[in-house]
Design a protein around this motif. Structure first.
Motif, PDB file in Angstrom:
ATOM      1  N   PHE A 190       5.412  18.623   7.389  1.00  0.00           N
ATOM      2  CA  PHE A 190       5.166  17.638   6.316  1.00  0.00           C
ATOM      3  C   PHE A 190       3.762  17.608   5.740  1.00  0.00           C
ATOM      4  CE2 PHE A 190       9.202  16.550   8.254  1.00  0.00           C
ATOM      5  CZ  PHE A 190       9.900  16.509   7.289  1.00  0.00           C
ATOM      6  N   VAL A 191       3.392  17.533   4.665  1.00  0.00           N
ATOM      7  CA  VAL A 191       2.003  17.250   4.388  1.00  0.00           C
ATOM      8  C   VAL A 191       1.968  15.988   3.332  1.00  0.00           C
ATOM      9  CG1 VAL A 191       0.191  18.407   2.989  1.00  0.00           C
ATOM     10  CG2 VAL A 191       1.673  19.840   4.228  1.00  0.00           C
ATOM     11  N   LEU A 192       1.044  15.189   3.525  1.00  0.00           N
ATOM     12  CA  LEU A 192       0.943  14.134   2.790  1.00  0.00           C
ATOM     13  C   LEU A 192      -0.464  13.932   2.145  1.00  0.00           C
ATOM     14  CD1 LEU A 192       1.942  10.976   1.793  1.00  0.00           C
ATOM     15  CD2 LEU A 192       0.887  10.024   3.935  1.00  0.00           C
ATOM     16  N   ILE A 193      -0.229  13.667   0.573  1.00  0.00           N
ATOM     17  CA  ILE A 193      -1.519  13.728   0.014  1.00  0.00           C
ATOM     18  C   ILE A 193      -1.524  12.429  -0.648  1.00  0.00           C
ATOM     19  CG2 ILE A 193      -3.034  14.959  -1.817  1.00  0.00           C
ATOM     20  CD1 ILE A 193      -1.578  17.478  -1.065  1.00  0.00           C
ATOM     21  N   GLU A 217       0.839  -1.226   0.165  1.00  0.00           N
ATOM     22  CA  GLU A 217       0.309   0.067  -0.059  1.00  0.00           C
ATOM     23  C   GLU A 217       0.808   1.109   0.187  1.00  0.00           C
ATOM     24  OE1 GLU A 217      -2.669  -0.320   3.279  1.00  0.00           O
ATOM     25  OE2 GLU A 217      -3.409  -2.231   2.585  1.00  0.00           O
ATOM     26  N   PRO A 218       1.034   1.849  -1.118  1.00  0.00           N
ATOM     27  CA  PRO A 218       2.013   3.129  -1.364  1.00  0.00           C
ATOM     28  C   PRO A 218       1.633   4.161  -0.395  1.00  0.00           C
ATOM     29  CG  PRO A 218       1.292   2.207  -3.447  1.00  0.00           C
ATOM     30  CD  PRO A 218       0.587   1.441  -2.261  1.00  0.00           C
ATOM     31  N   ALA A 219       0.349   4.476   0.000  1.00  0.00           N
ATOM     32  CA  ALA A 219       0.022   5.418   1.066  1.00  0.00           C
ATOM     33  C   ALA A 219       0.665   5.030   2.411  1.00  0.00           C
ATOM     34  CB  ALA A 219      -1.395   5.801   1.032  1.00  0.00           C
ATOM     35  N   ALA A 220       0.528   3.727   2.866  1.00  0.00           N
ATOM     36  CA  ALA A 220       0.855   3.470   4.118  1.00  0.00           C
ATOM     37  C   ALA A 220       2.491   3.614   4.230  1.00  0.00           C
ATOM     38  CB  ALA A 220       0.546   1.930   4.342  1.00  0.00           C
ATOM     39  N   ILE A 221       3.217   3.293   3.196  1.00  0.00           N
ATOM     40  CA  ILE A 221       4.694   3.356   3.128  1.00  0.00           C
ATOM     41  C   ILE A 221       4.989   4.879   3.200  1.00  0.00           C
ATOM     42  CG2 ILE A 221       6.827   3.374   1.655  1.00  0.00           C
ATOM     43  CD1 ILE A 221       5.456   0.546   0.338  1.00  0.00           C
ATOM     44  N   ALA A 222       4.451   5.620   2.260  1.00  0.00           N
ATOM     45  CA  ALA A 222       4.453   7.249   2.542  1.00  0.00           C
ATOM     46  C   ALA A 222       4.393   7.572   3.975  1.00  0.00           C
ATOM     47  CB  ALA A 222       3.965   7.915   1.228  1.00  0.00           C
ATOM     48  N   GLY A 223       3.102   7.097   4.223  1.00  0.00           N
ATOM     49  CA  GLY A 223       2.805   7.416   5.921  1.00  0.00           C
ATOM     50  C   GLY A 223       3.940   7.294   6.800  1.00  0.00           C
ATOM     51  N   GLU A 224       4.342   5.957   6.582  1.00  0.00           N
ATOM     52  CA  GLU A 224       5.393   5.568   7.815  1.00  0.00           C
ATOM     53  C   GLU A 224       6.509   6.478   7.914  1.00  0.00           C
ATOM     54  OE1 GLU A 224       6.057   1.610   6.999  1.00  0.00           O
ATOM     55  OE2 GLU A 224       3.901   1.296   7.855  1.00  0.00           O
ATOM     56  N   VAL A 225       7.061   6.677   6.379  1.00  0.00           N
ATOM     57  CA  VAL A 225       8.244   7.604   6.178  1.00  0.00           C
ATOM     58  C   VAL A 225       7.992   8.911   6.643  1.00  0.00           C
ATOM     59  CG1 VAL A 225       9.842   8.887   4.538  1.00  0.00           C
ATOM     60  CG2 VAL A 225       8.992   6.226   4.336  1.00  0.00           C
ATOM     61  N   VAL A 226       6.774   9.538   6.426  1.00  0.00           N
ATOM     62  CA  VAL A 226       6.316  11.124   6.764  1.00  0.00           C
ATOM     63  C   VAL A 226       6.438  11.088   8.316  1.00  0.00           C
ATOM     64  CG1 VAL A 226       4.605  12.650   6.723  1.00  0.00           C
ATOM     65  CG2 VAL A 226       5.416  11.836   4.633  1.00  0.00           C
ATOM     66  N   ASP A 227       5.882   9.908   8.977  1.00  0.00           N
ATOM     67  CA  ASP A 227       5.805  10.158  10.469  1.00  0.00           C
ATOM     68  C   ASP A 227       6.932  10.116  10.994  1.00  0.00           C
ATOM     69  OD1 ASP A 227       2.994  10.072  10.394  1.00  0.00           O
ATOM     70  OD2 ASP A 227       2.747   7.834  10.820  1.00  0.00           O
ATOM     71  N   GLU A 228       7.975   9.131  10.376  1.00  0.00           N
ATOM     72  CA  GLU A 228       9.449   9.172  11.031  1.00  0.00           C
ATOM     73  C   GLU A 228      10.121  10.675  10.826  1.00  0.00           C
ATOM     74  OE1 GLU A 228      11.627   6.338   9.021  1.00  0.00           O
ATOM     75  OE2 GLU A 228      10.217   4.599   9.891  1.00  0.00           O
ATOM     76  N   GLN A 240       5.642  18.975   0.720  1.00  0.00           N
ATOM     77  CA  GLN A 240       4.617  18.043   0.435  1.00  0.00           C
ATOM     78  C   GLN A 240       5.032  16.972  -0.140  1.00  0.00           C
ATOM     79  OE1 GLN A 240       1.088  20.274  -1.573  1.00  0.00           O
ATOM     80  NE2 GLN A 240       1.258  18.794  -3.110  1.00  0.00           N
ATOM     81  N   VAL A 241       4.404  15.605   0.177  1.00  0.00           N
ATOM     82  CA  VAL A 241       4.666  14.495  -0.412  1.00  0.00           C
ATOM     83  C   VAL A 241       3.069  14.115  -1.054  1.00  0.00           C
ATOM     84  CG1 VAL A 241       5.191  12.046  -0.185  1.00  0.00           C
ATOM     85  CG2 VAL A 241       6.511  13.880   1.200  1.00  0.00           C
ATOM     86  N   SER A 242       3.002  13.846  -2.186  1.00  0.00           N
ATOM     87  CA  SER A 242       1.952  13.195  -2.722  1.00  0.00           C
ATOM     88  C   SER A 242       2.160  11.951  -3.734  1.00  0.00           C
ATOM     89  CB  SER A 242       1.513  14.374  -3.769  1.00  0.00           C
ATOM     90  OG  SER A 242       1.967  14.633  -4.585  1.00  0.00           O
ATOM     91  N   LEU A 243       1.188  11.310  -3.446  1.00  0.00           N
ATOM     92  CA  LEU A 243       0.921  10.067  -4.479  1.00  0.00           C
ATOM     93  C   LEU A 243      -0.452  10.118  -5.406  1.00  0.00           C
ATOM     94  CD1 LEU A 243       2.562   9.189  -1.594  1.00  0.00           C
ATOM     95  CD2 LEU A 243       2.420   6.798  -2.366  1.00  0.00           C
ATOM     96  N   CYS A 244      -0.403   9.622  -6.409  1.00  0.00           N
ATOM     97  CA  CYS A 244      -1.388   9.636  -7.239  1.00  0.00           C
ATOM     98  C   CYS A 244      -1.207   8.608  -8.248  1.00  0.00           C
ATOM     99  CB  CYS A 244      -1.785  11.007  -7.817  1.00  0.00           C
ATOM    100  SG  CYS A 244      -0.487  11.780  -9.088  1.00  0.00           S
ATOM    101  N   GLU A 245      -2.535   8.046  -8.784  1.00  0.00           N
ATOM    102  CA  GLU A 245      -2.532   7.250  -9.811  1.00  0.00           C
ATOM    103  C   GLU A 245      -2.289   7.908 -11.292  1.00  0.00           C
ATOM    104  OE1 GLU A 245      -4.634   2.990 -11.225  1.00  0.00           O
ATOM    105  OE2 GLU A 245      -5.523   4.349  -9.650  1.00  0.00           O
ATOM    106  N   ALA A 246      -1.445   7.478 -12.058  1.00  0.00           N
ATOM    107  CA  ALA A 246      -1.167   8.140 -13.360  1.00  0.00           C
ATOM    108  C   ALA A 246      -1.094   6.989 -14.370  1.00  0.00           C
ATOM    109  CB  ALA A 246       0.215   9.063 -13.249  1.00  0.00           C
ATOM    110  N   ASP A 247      -2.153   6.899 -15.267  1.00  0.00           N
ATOM    111  CA  ASP A 247      -2.090   5.679 -16.062  1.00  0.00           C
ATOM    112  C   ASP A 247      -2.052   4.534 -15.376  1.00  0.00           C
ATOM    113  OD1 ASP A 247      -2.359   7.659 -18.297  1.00  0.00           O
ATOM    114  OD2 ASP A 247      -0.421   7.837 -18.504  1.00  0.00           O
ATOM    115  N   ALA A 248      -1.111   3.582 -15.665  1.00  0.00           N
ATOM    116  CA  ALA A 248      -0.819   2.308 -14.976  1.00  0.00           C
ATOM    117  C   ALA A 248       0.222   2.057 -13.888  1.00  0.00           C
ATOM    118  CB  ALA A 248      -0.366   1.194 -16.220  1.00  0.00           C
ATOM    119  N   SER A 249       0.432   3.486 -13.718  1.00  0.00           N
ATOM    120  CA  SER A 249       1.661   4.077 -12.717  1.00  0.00           C
ATOM    121  C   SER A 249       1.101   4.647 -11.425  1.00  0.00           C
ATOM    122  CB  SER A 249       2.836   4.577 -13.529  1.00  0.00           C
ATOM    123  OG  SER A 249       3.463   4.050 -14.568  1.00  0.00           O
ATOM    124  N   ILE A 250       2.024   4.800 -10.694  1.00  0.00           N
ATOM    125  CA  ILE A 250       1.889   5.580  -9.207  1.00  0.00           C
ATOM    126  C   ILE A 250       2.801   6.493  -9.401  1.00  0.00           C
ATOM    127  CG2 ILE A 250       1.900   5.810  -6.734  1.00  0.00           C
ATOM    128  CD1 ILE A 250       0.533   2.938  -7.031  1.00  0.00           C
TER     129      ILE A 250
END
Length: 181
Positions: free
Chosen positions: A61-64, A41-52, A100-110
């Motif tokens: 830090f802002v996570l979207i 789950e990419p959002a969970a990975i990013a959330g853990e890094v941002v929390d650290e 700001q750290v953001s994750l979004c779907e882009a075509d078949a990628s993230i």
């Protein structure tokens, strides 16, 4: 308890730095990074890094991120790439501006974007950012320490996942590193 948590986090960062050094050597030797794919789950990975990072550097830090994103990645490698990108944003961005750290779907990628305000990176410097053991002249002039390995690792992680990484930088908009996996 807080001291024990910081010690564990420091050990994790030290282990990550050693792994980065070893992996940069592999990349330099022309070997790809070893990738063990698993659903994550990419959002969970990013959330853990941002929390650290919040624990270390405070709450700037802002996570979207879309919580529903799923991927088949090497979660550890992506985590280390994200740690490098965020650490660079802290080191070279404005000290009082949000990151700001953001994750979004882009075509078949993230698409993972780490954005900071501050230090503009010229096109000439952008051309050498991902070269092994190289740091830009403006970064060298700041006196801030670094090995020139972090972005080499980030690029290696992107390539190991058949993706890419690039930088977008302007004086008016700040700097964004965009990794697409």
């Amino acid at each position: 308890m807080k001291s024990a948590t910081r010690i564990v986090e420091s050990l994790h960062r030290m282990d990550s730095m050693i792994q980065n050094l070893l992996d940069a050597g592999r990349i330099r030797a022309g070997q790809g990074l070893s990738v063990t794919l698993a659903e994550c789950e990419p959002a969970a990975i990013a959330g853990e890094v941002v929390d650290e990072m919040i624990t270390i550097h405070g709450g700037r830090f802002v996570l979207i991120a879309d919580e529903d994103l799923k991927a088949w990645w090497s979660g550890d490698l992506v985590r280390r790439a994200l740690e490098n990108l965020i650490s660079n944003a802290v080191k070279y961005g404005k000290a009082d501006a949000p990151i700001q750290v953001s994750l979004c779907e882009a075509d078949a990628s993230i698409k993972i974007t780490v954005h900071n305000e501050g230090g503009f990176i010229s096109e000439d410097e952008q051309a050498v950012l991902f070269h092994r053991y190289r740091r830009s002249k403006s970064v060298e002039a700041t006196g801030k320490r670094g090995w020139g390995l972090g972005l080499t690792l980030v690029e290696g992680v992107a390539q190991a996942h058949h993706g890419s990484v690039h930088v977008e930088s302007s004086e008016s908009k700040g700097t964004s590193f965009v990794m697409t996996l």
